[in-house]
Design a protein around this motif. Structure first.
Motif: not given
Lengths: 407, 413, 255
Positions: A31, A35, A268, A271-272, A275, B31, B34-35, B274, B278
């Motif tokens: 992923i 991404y 972003l 952030i991914t 995760a 998350l 936030t998104f 996205l 996630v």
């Protein structure tokens, strides 16, 4: 060596949960690669649409032309400038710029007329493959013009329609002629959309009675790796009497917008990654914790704390290595697939649009780069190793009896 | 009931694992908030900003004006339309305006641009971006006067100061060219170069005379709503109330600002994509934990089944575990997200360091501060999907547990 | 009333009323009369003229021969006779609408507000100048600010200040006329900051079409002193009966 052997044996002994952990990591890696490639593609296409579409990476003008676009203020020895710039590693195209009035039936509006040499321009900009209806300019057809999308609406014309152009020629006469709309562009930029009219350089010269010189030379680096500022400085040194500007200087607002976009996309991405890091951490943490009784037994059998720690690290590395390989095997082809077949969201947009001067296309391509592949893999290793430090230390320190009863 | 108790016991027995799993659910919620929040915030502010630049959230125009704006296409009985709009629930304001192309000239130079004729008695800064951005002077107060509020960029181009005259030349409704003298009474600065150098506010009454309009004619009535989510409803209601008047159109912002609508649609989709990715990663994490927990309890399940539990009950047991993990995750998520959200919705992250003070996207100013705003619907969707995801991640492990062969599992280890 | 006044000035201008009449009127009336005279110098109920226009700029010099027809204050039509390349191009003004006919493309283009500041036929005049040409008396309040001798000639200097609401860009216009017959010599156009923007000089006063008038008009933009546009009347006839249809769009192509 013995430790490595043991670690591999432990991993390959392949208990279910080891494989589950590996699978989770592989999935996360896949992923991440996809991404990151998607974001790379997005950023690249933003920049490309902003820059390559019409502006070009660099432009050369006669001094003062940008402040006051005067028909007479041309780069006189355009041929030699282009020759020198080409020798210095730039792809160049000369352009002629003028303004006039376009009229079709009852409708008329002011237009900015651009005379270009399609053969050269097509190598520098991408206007030629941004045609919405009809066809792009052709050297052979001098009475065909290509116009911006909104202009076509304002004048109510389509490819095949006729339009009249009126302007003031360089000799003071009333320039006027009849042209056929050859093509209508997709959205390029507000300016082009509303008033851009492209014709061949030859047609422009005939219309404006301007036999020599060009107003603008658009350039592209042949070496993408050379920083833009360096290239600009080089060109400037080459042509001290002309105005050399790169796209960031030509369109500062756009440059800032792209910068902002980069910043927010990086946020972003982080952030991914966070995760994914959580996932890896979670999996590794549990993997090690669950096995603490087992480690206790090993310790009871005489394994030292440091050897045990080493074993856990090696096992983790082995697991991540397998996971990362799987991630590469799945993520790279996936991204490559989408780099050819874009994600298409055109159903959401009426044609194409422009935001802040950036043509906005509803097709997203992945772009597989070094960064989009290597960074996720490194990150995977980093996250996993960080995750196991605490449980591994704990396992290494624990007393065997306590460990065996550990829950 | 028994199963419920057993599930709890399992979760409690392995506190760390339960906590880590519910923490990843909570993190997912953070998350997603936030998104979605940054999307909701920036879309709302972009739409609002573009609406206060003239057309409103909902715009009532003469038929065809939207496709081919021209001063010849005009709305009659604009005042009545405004009254009707104001009578609707959720409408915060409605303004009669004329927008069109004009030429602005001084002895120094002349430039083409757009004018927006407004009634100074009605306009409020809340619904008029230019009014809010006046840096010098103020709005004219006589609708039949000769005041003009010009952008800072145009003031520079035409060498204008307060009190200087600007000649406005327009093509009136009959196609005749008419010129009118106006005097600068205010200068605004929005930060958007193209607006600042191309927009002029003029008095409505005066422009009606210049354009040969009737006393109640205008090109549009801009309607503003309290809440963007009401646009569709207000539009439908308004269209229904006005439909006896032929030759007009009631358009939502999506149609008057198609570029912006396109941008938002695509950006939103990208955002969802996205979030989906996630979410997948997080779900994989949960699946991973549940599966491990199930695999390691094979023996336990074997015993349970040996003492008479049906596979269905075992499946139920694991599902109930996921259920409680989900609930725990939601709770933790709310606890974790609330302070972050409050900080982000009030203060936000200032990105202006990276990009400079003001810039515009699509003619619409965007705040360089990353902030969050969450609609109740979005929050609900996030919580439900986080919960759903946890449950879904529990399905495979549950089935797996249900397949345990009692005898074989006992033989293992 | 207005019509009567017009008739009165018409009589004045065509020389049927003796000059001393002016002496009896007040200064401001006199200023007004002078302005009216300038406004109507090259027009009458109608006029037909042939002119030469020379445009000299940094980049080109061009010479055009033009035919012109006017009727009343509202209608005027100008057609290019030569050079051949542009022959047949027509510029029509009817009230506040302005059109251009282009024979090469056989199209009539209506000028919109955005084009008003564009050059008229490559000259230093803008389309806007043409639309507003006949409105000096409507838009300005004249005042006599000097009367006496300059360069051995008796002159009167008028300062025209725009009426407070007049839609004109100039801050003032200073016009100098000959004292004996009020024929204009020079007009200076100032912008709102009272900086000179352009100079219009009138010269070669002679009899033409039964009137005494300056037949050469030269406009020099202040920021480009080396450039000019010069209009020379080669012939002019006043009071020729012209049909309204001559100024209609339909007629544009049929010439």
């Amino acid at each position: 060596m013995q430790l490595l052997h043991l670690a591999l044996k432990n991993v390959l002994r392949s208990r279910h949960r080891t494989w589950v952990t590996i699978a989770a990591m592989a999935f996360a890696g896949c992923i991440m690669i996809f991404y990151a490639s998607l974001l790379q593609g997005w950023l690249r296409s933003m920049e490309r649409n902003a820059v390559d579409m019409e502006t070009g990476e660099l432009q050369i003008h006669a001094p003062g032309f940008r402040q006051d676009p005067d028909l007479y203020n041309v780069i006189v020895d355009a041929k030699s400038v282009i020759k020198q710039a080409s020798a210095a590693g730039f792809i160049c195209a000369g352009r002629l710029l003028g303004s006039g009035l376009a009229a079709a039936d009852e409708n008329s509006t002011g237009v900015s007329i651009r005379g270009i040499d399609p053969a050269a321009d097509d190598l520098v900009t991408r206007l030629h493959d941004h045609v919405q209806a009809g066809r792009w300019l052709s050297q052979k057809e001098n009475n065909g013009v290509v116009i911006g999308s909104k202009l076509a609406t304002i004048l109510a014309v389509r490819p095949g329609s006729e339009l009249v152009l009126v302007g003031q020629a360089a000799d003071g006469s009333m320039a006027n002629d009849l042209y056929t709309v050859r093509g209508v562009l997709k959205s390029v930029s507000q300016e082009v959309d509303r008033g851009g009219l492209f014709m061949t350089a030859a047609a422009f010269r005939a219309f404006f009675v301007l036999p020599a010189g060009v107003h603008e030379i658009v350039l592209r680096r042949t070496l993408r790796s050379e920083p833009l500022t360096v290239a600009t400085a080089r060109l400037r040194a080459l042509f001290p009497d002309l105005e050399v500007k790169n796209w960031r200087q030509l369109q500062p607002t756009l440059a800032r917008l792209l910068d902002l976009s980069n910043v927010s996309l990086i946020i972003l991405l982080l952030i991914t990654y966070a995760a994914v890091g959580m996932l890896t951490l979670n999996a590794m943490l549990m993997g090690v914790f669950e096995r603490i009784p087992e480690f206790g037994v090993m310790k009871a059998l005489g394994f030292s704390g440091s050897r045990l720690f080493g074993l856990i690290v090696l096992e983790t590395v082995a697991q991540v290595a397998i996971g990362a390989t799987l991630a590469l095997v799945t993520g790279v082809p996936l991204s490559l697939y989408f780099s050819v077949h874009p994600l298409d969201f055109s159903f959401l947009l009426r044609g194409s649009s422009t935001i802040a001067g950036i043509a906005f296309e509803p097709q997203w391509y992945c772009e597989v780069t070094r960064y989009s592949v290597i960074l996720p893999v490194l990150f995977l290793f980093g996250a996993a190793l960080t995750a196991i430090i605490y449980p591994a230390v704990k396992a290494a320190m624990i007393r065997p009896v306590a460990a065996i009863h550990h829950r | 009931m028994q199963l419920n108790k057993m599930a709890w016991r399992t979760l409690a027995r392995n506190k760390r694992r339960s906590l880590i799993t519910s923490f990843s659910v909570a993190f997912g919620i953070l998350l997603a908030v936030t998104f979605t929040g940054s999307g909701d915030y920036s879309y709302t502010s972009m739409i609002d900003t573009s609406a206060v630049m003239g057309f409103g959230h909902v715009s009532v125009e003469a038929a065809g004006y939207n496709d081919r704006p021209g001063l010849a296409r005009r709305l009659t009985e604009a005042g009545g339309v405004r009254k009707t709009a104001l009578g609707l629930p959720r409408v915060a304001g409605a303004y009669v305006r004329i927008m069109g192309q004009a030429m602005f000239a001084t002895g120094a130079k002349s430039v083409g641009g757009v004018f927006m004729a407004v009634d100074p008695q009605l306009e409020k800064p809340l619904h008029n971006f230019f009014l809010r951005s006046i840096v010098e002077g103020r709005l004219f107060d006589d609708t039949n006067g000769r005041g003009a509020v010009v952008g800072a960029g145009m003031a520079v181009k035409l060498n204008l100061r307060l009190g200087k005259k600007v000649i406005v030349t327009v093509t009136d409704k009959n196609g005749q060219l008419t010129s009118e003298l106006t005097r600068v009474c205010g200068i605004f600065k929005t930060g958007d170069d193209s607006v600042d150098s191309g927009m002029v506010l003029l008095p409505l009454g005066r422009m009606r005379q210049v354009l040969n309009y009737g006393p109640d004619d205008a090109t549009l009535v801009a309607v503003y709503v309290n809440d963007l989510r009401q646009v569709k409803r207000v539009r439908t209601l308004l269209a229904a109330k006005l439909d006896h008047k032929a030759n007009l159109e009631v358009l939502p912002w999506q149609e008057t600002q198609p570029d912006l609508a396109g941008l938002i649609a695509v950006d939103r989709l990208f955002n969802y994509l996205l979030q989906f990715l996630v979410g997948l990663v997080i779900a994989a994490g949960i699946l991973n934990t549940m599966l491990m927990s199930v695999l390691e309890r094979t023996r336990e399940f074997g015993i349970m089944m040996a003492v008479g539990m049906t596979p269905r009950q075992v499946v139920g047991l694991v599902l109930i575990e996921s259920f409680w993990l989900g609930v725990l995750g939601l709770l933790l998520g709310v606890i974790l997200t609330t302070p972050w959200f409050i900080y982000m919705s009030r203060v936000g992250i200032d990105l202006s360091r990276h990009i400079g003070q003001d810039y515009s996207a699509g003619g619409v100013l965007v705040d360089p501060v990353m902030k969050l705003r969450l609609y109740r619907e979005s929050a609900l969707v996030i919580l439900l999907s986080a919960f759903g995801l946890t449950m879904a991640a529990g399905v495979y492990p549950a089935i797996r547990a249900g397949r345990t062969m009692p005898v074989e599992s006992l033989k293992e280890t | 009333m207005k019509r009567l006044a017009f008739l009165f000035f018409f009589l004045v201008l065509t020389g049927l009323v003796a000059e001393p009449l002016f002496a009896q009127t007040s200064d401001s009336d006199r200023a007004r009369a002078i302005l009216q005279k300038i406004d109507d110098l090259w027009r009458s109920t109608s006029s037909v003229a042939k002119l030469k226009m020379v445009v000299k700029t940094e980049h080109y010099t061009r010479t055009l021969v033009l035919d012109s027809w006017t009727k009343g204050k509202e209608k005027s039509l100008v057609r290019i006779v030569s050079p051949l390349k542009e022959a047949g191009t027509v510029s029509l003004k009817n009230g506040n609408a302005m059109y251009t006919y282009l024979p090469k493309t056989d199209r009539v283009i209506r000028l919109t507000s955005g084009m008003m500041m564009g050059s008229w036929m490559g000259s230093h005049f803008t389309n806007d100048d043409l639309v507003k040409e006949s409105r000096l008396a409507d838009d300005y309040n004249p005042e006599i600010t000097y009367e006496g001798r300059r360069d051995g000639r008796k002159i009167i200097r008028l300062t025209l200040l725009p009426k407070p609401d007049a839609p004109v860009v100039w801050g003032k216009i200073v016009t100098t006329v000959r004292a004996e017959d009020y024929l204009p010599l020079v007009s200076l156009y100032y912008n709102e900051d009272m900086v000179l923007a352009r100079t219009l000089t009138f010269s070669d006063i002679r009899e033409m079409g039964g009137r005494k008038l300056p037949v050469v008009l030269r406009m020099v933009p202040a920021d480009k002193p080396g450039e000019y546009t010069e209009l020379t009347y080669e012939s002019i006839r006043f009071g020729v009966p012209l049909r309204d249809s001559r100024f209609s769009l339909l007629q544009l192509r049929r010439r």
